[in-house]
Enzyme design. Structure first.
Site, PDB file in Angstrom:
ATOM      1  N   ARG A   1      49.295  39.790  41.194  1.00  0.00           N
ATOM      2  CA  ARG A   1      49.328  41.467  41.179  1.00  0.00           C
ATOM      3  C   ARG A   1      49.137  41.972  42.504  1.00  0.00           C
ATOM      4  O   ARG A   1      49.459  43.336  42.600  1.00  0.00           O
ATOM      5  CB  ARG A   1      47.892  41.476  40.350  1.00  0.00           C
TER       6      ARG A   1
ATOM      7  N   GLY B   1      36.216  40.182  33.087  1.00  0.00           N
ATOM      8  CA  GLY B   1      35.630  39.626  31.749  1.00  0.00           C
ATOM      9  C   GLY B   1      34.220  40.319  31.398  1.00  0.00           C
ATOM     10  O   GLY B   1      33.597  40.836  32.321  1.00  0.00           O
TER      11      GLY B   1
ATOM     12  N   GLU C   1      37.317  37.893  28.142  1.00  0.00           N
ATOM     13  CA  GLU C   1      38.320  38.180  29.233  1.00  0.00           C
ATOM     14  C   GLU C   1      38.625  39.527  28.531  1.00  0.00           C
ATOM     15  O   GLU C   1      38.874  39.513  27.347  1.00  0.00           O
ATOM     16  CB  GLU C   1      39.195  37.222  29.432  1.00  0.00           C
TER      17      GLU C   1
ATOM     18  N   ARG D   1      61.534  61.752 101.409  1.00  0.00           N
ATOM     19  CA  ARG D   1      62.403  62.536 100.642  1.00  0.00           C
ATOM     20  C   ARG D   1      63.556  63.249 101.546  1.00  0.00           C
ATOM     21  O   ARG D   1      63.308  63.404 102.649  1.00  0.00           O
ATOM     22  CB  ARG D   1      61.687  63.745  99.759  1.00  0.00           C
TER      23      ARG D   1
HETATM   24  C1  UD1 Z   1      37.869  36.384  36.844  1.00  0.00           C
HETATM   25  C2  UD1 Z   1      37.151  36.082  35.867  1.00  0.00           C
HETATM   26  C3  UD1 Z   1      36.376  37.225  35.209  1.00  0.00           C
HETATM   27  C4  UD1 Z   1      35.686  38.045  36.063  1.00  0.00           C
HETATM   28  C5  UD1 Z   1      36.800  38.307  37.212  1.00  0.00           C
HETATM   29  C6  UD1 Z   1      35.994  38.986  38.448  1.00  0.00           C
HETATM   30  C7  UD1 Z   1      37.960  34.087  34.645  1.00  0.00           C
HETATM   31  C8  UD1 Z   1      38.807  33.486  33.674  1.00  0.00           C
HETATM   32  N1  UD1 Z   1      37.676  35.290  34.628  1.00  0.00           N
HETATM   33  O1  UD1 Z   1      39.143  37.043  36.331  1.00  0.00           O
HETATM   34  O2  UD1 Z   1      35.561  37.160  33.990  1.00  0.00           O
HETATM   35  O3  UD1 Z   1      35.240  39.376  35.691  1.00  0.00           O
HETATM   36  O4  UD1 Z   1      37.093  37.059  37.685  1.00  0.00           O
HETATM   37  O5  UD1 Z   1      36.521  39.078  39.483  1.00  0.00           O
HETATM   38  O6  UD1 Z   1      37.581  33.133  35.523  1.00  0.00           O
HETATM   39  N2  UD1 Z   1      42.037  30.726  41.022  1.00  0.00           N
HETATM   40  C9  UD1 Z   1      42.085  29.540  41.419  1.00  0.00           C
HETATM   41  N3  UD1 Z   1      42.882  28.652  40.389  1.00  0.00           N
HETATM   42  C10 UD1 Z   1      43.353  29.091  39.383  1.00  0.00           C
HETATM   43  C11 UD1 Z   1      43.202  30.628  39.167  1.00  0.00           C
HETATM   44  C12 UD1 Z   1      42.643  31.255  39.787  1.00  0.00           C
HETATM   45  O7  UD1 Z   1      41.615  28.796  42.383  1.00  0.00           O
HETATM   46  O8  UD1 Z   1      44.112  28.367  38.619  1.00  0.00           O
HETATM   47  C13 UD1 Z   1      41.195  31.632  41.919  1.00  0.00           C
HETATM   48  C14 UD1 Z   1      41.798  32.788  42.478  1.00  0.00           C
HETATM   49  O9  UD1 Z   1      42.392  32.415  43.968  1.00  0.00           O
HETATM   50  C15 UD1 Z   1      40.685  33.721  42.764  1.00  0.00           C
HETATM   51  C16 UD1 Z   1      39.573  33.565  41.544  1.00  0.00           C
HETATM   52  O10 UD1 Z   1      40.166  32.066  41.212  1.00  0.00           O
HETATM   53  O11 UD1 Z   1      40.110  33.758  43.905  1.00  0.00           O
HETATM   54  C17 UD1 Z   1      39.710  34.449  40.356  1.00  0.00           C
HETATM   55  O12 UD1 Z   1      40.880  34.334  39.722  1.00  0.00           O
HETATM   56  P1  UD1 Z   1      41.755  35.643  39.002  1.00  0.00           P
HETATM   57  O13 UD1 Z   1      43.138  35.036  38.678  1.00  0.00           O
HETATM   58  O14 UD1 Z   1      41.516  36.790  40.382  1.00  0.00           O
HETATM   59  O15 UD1 Z   1      40.669  35.892  38.008  1.00  0.00           O
HETATM   60  P2  UD1 Z   1      40.212  37.309  37.307  1.00  0.00           P
HETATM   61  O16 UD1 Z   1      41.513  37.661  36.404  1.00  0.00           O
HETATM   62  O17 UD1 Z   1      40.142  38.382  38.351  1.00  0.00           O
HETATM   63 MG    MG Z   2      40.183  38.317  40.330  1.00  0.00          MG
END
Ligand code: UD1
Ligand code: MG
Length: 459
Positions: A14, A140, A168, A449
């Site tokens: 995003r 979430g 979520e 100059r």
């Molecule tokens: C997540 C939480 C949500 C919470 C929010 C708070 C989950 C499923 N949801 O959502 O409940 O309210 O954070 O900010 O956890 N990441 C990895 N590997 C992956 C996916 C993500 O390391 O496969 C890391 C990302 O780099 C990031 C963090 O995990 O730093 C959170 O991932 P993101 O996709 O931002 O989760 P949110 O949709 O924000």
């Molecule tokens: Mg996030």
């Protein structure tokens, strides 16, 4: 025993950026460095960073942080999948695991301390941070004993309770979305209990990913700790949230310095870096920006409209509509309007640099005046030198830079060009409009100059 894991493998779709999300800068340092800094004081036995998207770039950015264990998550199949990667490195580990989302950078160290304390005292299997957000869209939702309440009213301090699940945003029903109790993405787990349920995670959700949040419903008792200041849990998924977090950080910095005795006449229009230190009674006028590491001395008056970066200002310095980078300015100098001080400029006490004057890599003695339209580059000026309007040090011969020396008490006339290398002794006077290529001894008057020719009747 405490281990900390930071989730930093996601792409950050995003953000629409070539930079991995956790490397986006916020008030001068990256998101992931801020997250790491927030848990430093807990002195965890292990610090694990889960990397995946552009892993090498994230690892090389953090190369200076000793004691980090990098754990690769490939592919990135959700936050639950990310934590599953710890099953091997944390095999046999018996303590608590603090999980921090790499995109939640405003957490206060005290809040993490409180989370850990409550977790240890209650004996819960998991304790997570929550907050009531006015607009929890995208986050979430925490289904807790007290989550029916729409507004917790005056928030006197942290509240806590038991949790049955986290849902979520995209998986919520309309009614569930009205719940404003939000998951921060910060959890303290009893690791052996988490390790037992991690393999049970399934992808039955809107994104088809493994969610760490689903472990909460599998663990008992699960508790939450509600933070009073909802700003702390701001997560960064897009540029709007990045800007909002920057605004929160800037406000924190300005409030800190106001409490330390700095006046801001229009605080919201100014930005500060964490490396900027102000002494007492500094006045900062509108539209001033401080970057990198600065020290601003007692009673300085900065602005309006100035940028100061990696510089040291003595007491009582005035800066008006000017740019200062990598410079040192001694007490009582007056700079601007519209001056530029560049790397290696050092101004002696009481110097005056006026409009459209540029100073670079030059040492100015006490009380030097360069009030109008000048360039001083690679120059050494003694005390009390008066630089006439339009004086230029011609320091570059097309290949190399050369130095100019002007002795104490000398005066250069308007529009003088000093072709370096050149040395003017003390108390020299340079006639207006001169171009000097040769050294001038102390006490001399130098002309360089063409003589004026007047032909009467030919006008
Ligand atoms: C997540 C939480 C949500 C919470 C929010 C708070 C989950 C499923 N949801 O959502 O409940 O309210 O954070 O900010 O956890 N990441 C990895 N590997 C992956 C996916 C993500 O390391 O496969 C890391 C990302 O780099 C990031 C963090 O995990 O730093 C959170 O991932 P993101 O996709 O931002 O989760 P949110 O949709 O924000
Ligand atoms: Mg996030």
């Amino acid at each position: 025993m405490l281990a900390v894991a930071v989730l930093a493998a996601g792409k950050g779709t995003r953000m629409k950026s070539d930079l991995p999300k956790v490397l986006q800068p916020l008030a001068g340092s990256t998101l992931v460095e801020r997250v790491l800094a927030s848990c430093e004081h807990l002195h965890p036995e292990r610090r694990l960073l889960i990397v995946g998207h552009q892993a090498e770039r994230v690892e090389s950015t953090l190369a200076g942080h000793g004691g980090l264990e990098f754990v690769l998550q490939q592919p990135q199949n959700g936050t639950g999948h990310a934590v599953q990667q710890l099953l091997k490195p944390l095999q046999g580990f018996e303590g608590q695991l603090l999980v921090l989302n790499g995109d939640v950078p405003l957490l206060r160290p005290e809040t993490l301390e409180q989370l850990l304390e409550q977790h240890r005292a209650s004996g819960a299997a998991v304790t997570l941070l929550s907050a009531r957000l006015a607009d929890p869209t995208g986050y979430g939702r925490v289904v807790a004993d007290d989550s029916g309440a729409q507004d917790s009213g005056a928030q006197g301090g942290a509240q806590s309770g038991t949790v049955s699940a986290i849902i979520e945003h995209r998986d919520c029903t309309e009614a569930q979305r009205r719940n404003t109790l939000t998951n921060a993405g910060i959890y303290c787990f009893d690791w052996p209990k988490l390790a037992a349920v991690l393999p049970l995670l399934a992808t039955d959700n809107d994104q088809g990913e493994l969610y760490l949040t689903d472990t909460v419903a599998m663990l008992s008792p699960a508790m939450h700790l509600e933070v009073a200041d909802a700003d702390e849990i701001n997560g960064i998924n897009d540029r709007l949230q990045l800007a909002q977090c920057e605004a929160v950080l800037q406000q924190r910095l300005r409030r800190h310095w106001m409490a330390e005795g700095v006046t801001f006449s229009d605080p919201a229009s100014c930005t500060l870096s964490e490396g900027t230190r102000f002494e007492r009674d500094v006045v900062v006028e509108p539209q001033c920006h401080f970057r990198g590491d600065n020290v601003i001395g007692t009673g300085c008056r900065i602005g309006p409209g100035s940028l100061i970066e990696n510089s040291r200002l003595g007491s009582g310095v005035e800066v008006l509509f000017s740019v200062l980078r990598d410079v040192a300015v001694e007490q009582g100098c007056v700079i601007g309007p519209y001056a530029q001080l560049r790397a290696g400029a050092h101004l002696g006490a009481g110097s005056r640099i006026g409009n459209f004057v540029e100073v670079k890599n030059s040492q100015l003695g006490e009380g030097v005046k360069a009030n109008h339209l000048s360039y001083l580059g690679d120059a050494d000026l003694g005390a009390g030198v008066n630089v006439g309007a339009g004086t230029v040090t011609a320091n570059y011969d097309g290949v190399r830079k050369h130095r100019t020396a002007i002795g104490a008490g000398s005066k250069t006339g308007a529009n003088s060009t000093l072709v370096a290398p050149i040395q003017l002794g003390e108390r020299v006077t340079v006639a207006a409009g001169s171009t000097l290529t040769d050294d001038v001894p102390a006490g001399a008057l130098a002309f360089g100059r063409a003589r004026q020719v007047v032909k009467e009747g030919r006008g």
